[in-house]
Design a protein around this motif. Structure first.
Motif, short mmCIF file in Angstrom:
data_model
loop_
_atom_site.label_atom_id
_atom_site.label_comp_id
_atom_site.label_asym_id
_atom_site.label_seq_id
_atom_site.Cartn_x
_atom_site.Cartn_y
_atom_site.Cartn_z
N VAL A 1 0.87 -1.38 -0.24
CA VAL A 1 0.21 -0.49 -0.06
C VAL A 1 1.16 1.22 0.15
O VAL A 1 1.74 1.24 0.84
N LEU A 2 0.60 2.04 -0.98
CA LEU A 2 1.36 3.33 -1.58
C LEU A 2 0.83 4.46 -1.81
O LEU A 2 -0.51 4.79 -2.23
N PHE A 3 1.47 5.58 -0.76
CA PHE A 3 0.22 6.67 -0.81
C PHE A 3 1.52 8.10 -1.75
O PHE A 3 2.25 8.01 -1.84
N GLN A 4 0.34 8.72 -2.34
CA GLN A 4 0.84 9.05 -3.76
C GLN A 4 0.04 10.07 -3.99
O GLN A 4 -0.94 10.56 -3.59
N VAL B 1 -4.19 6.42 -3.29
CA VAL B 1 -3.62 5.06 -2.58
C VAL B 1 -3.46 4.40 -3.28
O VAL B 1 -4.11 3.81 -4.22
N ARG B 2 -2.04 3.22 -4.07
CA ARG B 2 -1.84 3.02 -5.07
C ARG B 2 -1.33 1.48 -4.19
O ARG B 2 -0.65 1.50 -3.19
N ILE B 3 -2.73 0.78 -4.98
CA ILE B 3 -2.47 -1.25 -4.09
C ILE B 3 -1.52 -2.11 -5.07
O ILE B 3 -2.01 -1.99 -6.02
N SER C 1 -3.49 -0.94 -8.17
CA SER C 1 -4.49 0.18 -8.81
C SER C 1 -3.86 1.22 -8.15
O SER C 1 -3.56 0.93 -6.86
N ARG C 2 -4.61 2.61 -8.45
CA ARG C 2 -4.92 3.64 -7.56
C ARG C 2 -6.17 4.24 -7.62
O ARG C 2 -7.27 4.36 -9.07
N VAL C 3 -6.28 5.00 -6.10
CA VAL C 3 -7.65 5.11 -5.79
C VAL C 3 -7.35 6.60 -5.44
O VAL C 3 -6.64 6.67 -4.34
N ARG D 1 6.91 8.92 2.49
CA ARG D 1 5.38 9.05 2.06
C ARG D 1 3.69 9.04 2.83
O ARG D 1 2.76 8.89 3.20
N ARG D 2 4.59 10.25 3.63
CA ARG D 2 3.15 11.07 4.82
C ARG D 2 3.79 12.16 5.19
O ARG D 2 4.79 12.50 4.43
#
Length: 190
Positions: free
Chosen positions: A9-12, A27-29, A36-38, A54-55
């Motif tokens: 789980v990455l935040f972008q 969030v990229r999963i 997938s990016r949501v 990533r914060r």
């Protein structure tokens, strides 16, 4: 050989969509080789973003709250992934997101099931038998209205207490509701 059984789980940020110093966060999963990016439907101050952690850098209350929000999302997504693993379900970013949102389980109700049965069995059952199903549905609707103050119930909420309460309702209240004689034991059991 590359391991395809991974989950991250990455935040972008979307730096191409900065407006007034704020940018949307996504969030990229990555799950088993697919991604997938949501959108999180939230904008954050772009200048506070730390790409290594990533914060946000915690310089004010908003940054602290956003970081807590991101930690909760990450925890919930990991939990959704672990649930899918335990249930031996297909793992894709979309299924993890659907589980996280609560959209992966089709929830049916008792009245929907009754209507489905009536529709599909109309050509198979005799009119007398079909009449009994209509009557049972009427009793169920009345029970839900009088005893549970609702017009329907999800199937996963049906339990032993529901059955006993419905049985007692049939024994005590049908004569008053239908202005007919009370149901016998055979009628209640059927």
């Amino acid at each position: 050989m590359k391991n395809q059984k991974t989950f991250t789980v990455l935040f972008q940020l979307r730096s191409d969509k900065i407006v007034d110093g704020r940018t949307p966060i996504y969030v990229r999963i990555n799950a088993h080789g697919k991604r997938s990016r949501v959108s999180l439907k939230k904008t954050i101050p772009a200048n506070l973003w730390n790409p290594k952690t990533r914060r946000l850098e915690e310089v004010n209350r908003e940054a602290i709250e956003v970081n807590i929000f991101l930690d909760e999302i990450e925890k919930d997504l990991i939990e959704a992934y672990n649930q899918l693993i335990k249930e031996r379900k297909l793992i894709t970013p979309q299924t993890v997101i659907a589980r996280y949102r609560g959209e992966d389980q089709i929830r049916k109700t008792l009245i929907q099931l009754s209507e489905y049965h009536k529709f599909n069995m109309k050509s198979v059952l005799k009119p007398g038998t079909l009449k009994n199903y209509y009557t049972t549905e009427t009793y169920i609707k009345r029970f839900l209205e009088i005893q549970r103050n609702t017009d329907d119930i999800y199937l996963e909420h049906l339990d032993y207490a529901f059955i006993i309460d419905f049985e007692n309702f049939l024994r005590r209240n049908v004569a008053q509701i239908q202005k007919s004689r009370p149901l016998t034991n055979n009628g209640v059991m059927k």
